[in-house]
Write a protein that holds these residues in place. Sequence first.
Motif, short mmCIF file in Angstrom:
data_model
loop_
_atom_site.label_atom_id
_atom_site.label_comp_id
_atom_site.label_asym_id
_atom_site.label_seq_id
_atom_site.Cartn_x
_atom_site.Cartn_y
_atom_site.Cartn_z
N GLU A 197 0.81 -1.22 0.00
CA GLU A 197 0.00 0.00 0.00
C GLU A 197 0.85 1.27 0.00
OE1 GLU A 197 -3.04 0.13 2.95
OE2 GLU A 197 -3.84 -1.85 2.47
N TRP A 198 1.94 1.27 0.76
CA TRP A 198 2.75 2.48 0.87
C TRP A 198 3.48 2.80 -0.42
CZ3 TRP A 198 3.16 -1.54 4.54
CH2 TRP A 198 4.08 -2.56 4.19
N ASP A 199 3.63 1.81 -1.32
CA ASP A 199 4.30 2.06 -2.59
C ASP A 199 3.46 2.95 -3.51
OD1 ASP A 199 6.73 0.48 -2.33
OD2 ASP A 199 5.41 -1.27 -2.37
N SER A 200 2.14 2.91 -3.34
CA SER A 200 1.29 3.62 -4.31
C SER A 200 0.28 4.60 -3.72
CB SER A 200 0.53 2.60 -5.18
OG SER A 200 -0.39 1.86 -4.41
N ALA A 201 0.00 4.55 -2.43
CA ALA A 201 -1.10 5.36 -1.88
C ALA A 201 -0.95 6.84 -2.21
CB ALA A 201 -1.21 5.15 -0.37
N ALA A 202 0.20 7.43 -1.91
CA ALA A 202 0.37 8.86 -2.14
C ALA A 202 0.35 9.21 -3.62
CB ALA A 202 1.65 9.35 -1.47
N PRO A 203 1.13 8.52 -4.47
CA PRO A 203 1.07 8.89 -5.89
C PRO A 203 -0.30 8.63 -6.52
CG PRO A 203 2.53 7.01 -5.56
CD PRO A 203 2.22 7.56 -4.21
N VAL A 204 -1.02 7.60 -6.05
CA VAL A 204 -2.36 7.35 -6.58
C VAL A 204 -3.31 8.46 -6.14
CG1 VAL A 204 -4.39 5.84 -6.34
CG2 VAL A 204 -2.17 4.88 -6.96
N ALA A 205 -3.19 8.94 -4.90
CA ALA A 205 -4.02 10.05 -4.45
C ALA A 205 -3.84 11.26 -5.36
CB ALA A 205 -3.68 10.41 -3.00
N VAL A 206 -2.58 11.56 -5.70
CA VAL A 206 -2.31 12.71 -6.57
C VAL A 206 -2.82 12.43 -7.98
CG1 VAL A 206 -0.53 14.22 -7.52
CG2 VAL A 206 -0.32 13.38 -5.17
N ALA A 207 -2.60 11.22 -8.47
CA ALA A 207 -3.05 10.86 -9.82
C ALA A 207 -4.56 10.99 -9.94
CB ALA A 207 -2.60 9.44 -10.17
N GLN A 208 -5.28 10.47 -8.95
CA GLN A 208 -6.74 10.56 -9.00
C GLN A 208 -7.21 12.01 -8.92
OE1 GLN A 208 -7.75 7.86 -5.78
NE2 GLN A 208 -7.99 6.14 -7.19
N ALA A 209 -6.57 12.81 -8.09
CA ALA A 209 -6.93 14.22 -8.00
C ALA A 209 -6.69 14.96 -9.30
CB ALA A 209 -6.16 14.89 -6.85
N ALA A 210 -5.69 14.49 -10.06
CA ALA A 210 -5.36 15.12 -11.34
C ALA A 210 -6.26 14.63 -12.47
CB ALA A 210 -3.90 14.86 -11.69
#
Length: 254
Positions: A197-210
């Motif tokens: 989970e920690w590998d993708s949670a933050a970048p996925v949050a930004v990707a989804q917001a974008a």
Amino acid sequence: MMTRDDHVLAADLATEAGELLLGIRERDGFGDPSALRAEGDRASHVLLMESLARLRPSDSVLSEEATREERLDPRRLAASRVWIVDPLDGTREFAEEGRADWAVHVALWEQGGLAAGAVALPAQGRTLTTAEPPKLPAFEGGRFRIAVSRTRPPEFVQRLAVLVGADLVPIGSAGAKISAVLTGEVEAYVHAGGQYEWDSAAPVAVAQAAGAHASRIDGSPLTYNQADPSLPDILVSLPDLASTLLAGIRDLHR
């Protein structure tokens, strides 16, 4: 009292940890890569854990550098707010002089979904954040680029690239790969070699917001704050390419 908006806090903490890591690189040099990786992981983890304990004392935290007992703490699964952090994503690249494809991840999961996040790319001098999501580049058609692991690109992604007419671009950390989709260096990232989970949670949050597409490689949603933090595969792409990539993946797995 919450002194900072969650989006801003995620960005501030990721950036601060990144600055700390740059200082460690400069101070310790690259003569002992193993020691440099260990010190980077430790120092960034301590900074993030102490900061969140002070600024969000009621929230739970899931960190890559936590102990097994801390990861299995049942209070995390019952919490309504959980910070998911990777203090140093891409330790291999961090310990290689001249490499900039490593990151710091700070995300907030709240009541079932990702609510805020930031990816610091310290050696690139930038932080991508849900506070001000990056503007996605337009896809102009034709061949496109898929980010893959530098050291262990999945064999099926090589076959996928041939099938959909794409070129493979090796990039270091998962955060750097997903960020590359958001900044126009590549158009997609496909991975199926095992992650957490920690590998993708933050970048996925930004990707989804974008407005980017982010899912499992079968198209199902990415879910976080699970009892088992394993999240073995992922697809992030410009939205116009998602259907092509998902169809190609389905064809290869028939």
